[in-house]
Design a protein around this motif. Structure first.
Motif, PDB file in Angstrom:
ATOM      1  N   PHE A   1       0.757  -0.599  -0.138  1.00  0.00           N
ATOM      2  CA  PHE A   1      -0.705  -0.288  -0.012  1.00  0.00           C
ATOM      3  C   PHE A   1       0.577   1.226   0.357  1.00  0.00           C
ATOM      4  N   GLY A   2       1.623   1.265   1.029  1.00  0.00           N
ATOM      5  CA  GLY A   2       3.120   2.671   0.980  1.00  0.00           C
ATOM      6  C   GLY A   2       3.346   2.941  -0.141  1.00  0.00           C
ATOM      7  N   LEU A   3       4.102   1.754  -1.086  1.00  0.00           N
ATOM      8  CA  LEU A   3       4.732   1.617  -2.112  1.00  0.00           C
ATOM      9  C   LEU A   3       3.853   2.354  -3.027  1.00  0.00           C
ATOM     10  N   THR A   4       2.513   1.981  -3.234  1.00  0.00           N
ATOM     11  CA  THR A   4       1.607   2.179  -4.372  1.00  0.00           C
ATOM     12  C   THR A   4       1.419   3.627  -4.467  1.00  0.00           C
TER      13      THR A   4
ATOM     14  N   LEU B   1       3.250   5.996  -2.611  1.00  0.00           N
ATOM     15  CA  LEU B   1       4.947   6.509  -2.873  1.00  0.00           C
ATOM     16  C   LEU B   1       4.760   6.438  -4.577  1.00  0.00           C
ATOM     17  N   ALA B   2       4.185   5.578  -5.464  1.00  0.00           N
ATOM     18  CA  ALA B   2       4.395   5.638  -7.272  1.00  0.00           C
ATOM     19  C   ALA B   2       3.647   6.791  -7.649  1.00  0.00           C
ATOM     20  N   ARG B   3       2.076   6.743  -6.882  1.00  0.00           N
ATOM     21  CA  ARG B   3       1.212   7.799  -7.488  1.00  0.00           C
ATOM     22  C   ARG B   3       1.839   9.422  -6.993  1.00  0.00           C
ATOM     23  N   ARG B   4       2.264   9.396  -6.004  1.00  0.00           N
ATOM     24  CA  ARG B   4       2.729  10.816  -5.880  1.00  0.00           C
ATOM     25  C   ARG B   4       3.738  11.388  -6.983  1.00  0.00           C
ATOM     26  N   ARG B   5       4.240   9.801  -7.102  1.00  0.00           N
ATOM     27  CA  ARG B   5       5.517   9.883  -8.377  1.00  0.00           C
ATOM     28  C   ARG B   5       5.151  10.833  -9.294  1.00  0.00           C
ATOM     29  N   THR B   6       3.828  10.053  -9.949  1.00  0.00           N
ATOM     30  CA  THR B   6       3.550  10.299 -11.110  1.00  0.00           C
ATOM     31  C   THR B   6       2.752  11.961 -11.195  1.00  0.00           C
ATOM     32  N   ALA B   7       2.210  11.768 -10.286  1.00  0.00           N
ATOM     33  CA  ALA B   7       1.629  12.946 -10.185  1.00  0.00           C
ATOM     34  C   ALA B   7       2.410  14.637 -10.422  1.00  0.00           C
TER      35      ALA B   7
END
Length: 254
Positions: free
Chosen positions: A243-246, A248-254
């Motif tokens: 959940f945490g990695l998901t 984090l990935a979304r924040r970087r994409t945004a």
């Protein structure tokens, strides 16, 4: 465990009714503690003693017995002695104390029971048989929540087949079944009651993964329970990591 009934004499002539038998039990109240100043007579020496001087701060396996009962009391004493011997603990690390519940039994009856049930094994476990007055017995049984019922029809007592494990300060640590004791179970129980002064490091570590089954009066491994809890914790941890990695990935994409 504590509800096994003992009736000496012929059961066919017993006159106790179900209501009487329902009273037979050992149910220590919360925080139960036996009176260490309880006055008694040592059946072997005839000397006046107290429960405290006999126990001498050691964990105690206390057996309330009828010294003239051969039905279950004799096996209780014999099997308790065998289990204590199988612990491989030094006899001075604990105390095995018998207390007579029939005020008519004298020191000779107590000595006769020990001789007939233990014979030469007395040196290995050094049991101490005590004779107490009616008043002292009342104090002891009241502190333990112990109830025996006299049956005039057979001139005998219905009483629990139970052993009470006491800590050195008189606190009730466990109620055990003397007819189902093993050396390993009793060693762990004495280690627990002795608060680290009895047994070794391995015994104290074993207590961390053993649990006491009150229904059977035995210590049972908790490995399965520990593995179950550990498995759940692992799944939750992995889920939390994913959940945490998901996020984090979304924040970087945004």
């Amino acid at each position: 465990m504590a509800g096994a009934l003992v009736l000496t004499g012929a059961p066919a002539h017993a006159r106790l009714v179900q209501a009487d038998l329902a009273r037979v039990a050992v149910a220590p109240p919360p925080g139960a503690r036996v009176p260490l100043d309880l006055a008694a007579t040592d059946a072997r020496t005839g000397q006046a003693v107290t429960l405290g001087t006999v126990t001498a701060g050691r964990p105690v396996l206390l057996l309330p017995v009828d010294y003239t009962c051969s039905n279950v009391c004799d096996p209780m004493v014999s099997m308790s002695a065998d289990a204590l011997a199988a612990t491989d603990l030094a006899p001075d690390a604990y105390a095995l104390v018998l207390v007579g519940i029939d005020p008519r039994d004298d020191a000779a009856a107590a000595r006769r029971m020990l001789a007939e049930t233990l014979g030469g094994r007395t040196a290995a476990v050094q049991p101490q048989a005590l004779i107490v007055t009616d008043a002292a017995l009342g104090r002891l049984t009241s502190s333990l929540g112990y109830t025996a019922v006299y049956d005039a029809g057979t001139d005998s007592f219905a009483h629990p087949a139970a052993a009470v494990l006491l800590a050195g300060d008189g606190r009730v640590a466990r109620v055990l079944s003397p007819l189902a004791l093993t050396g390993r179970d009793l060693r762990l129980a004495l280690t627990e009651a002795g608060e680290g002064r009895v047994g070794g490091l391995a015994d104290r570590l074993a207590l961390l993964c053993y649990g006491y089954d009150a229904a059977r009066g035995l210590y049972t491994p908790l490995i399965q329970r520990i593995l179950t809890v550990a498995g759940i914790a692992t799944v939750l941890a992995i889920g939390g990591l994913v959940f945490g990695l998901t996020r984090l990935a979304r924040r970087r994409t945004a």
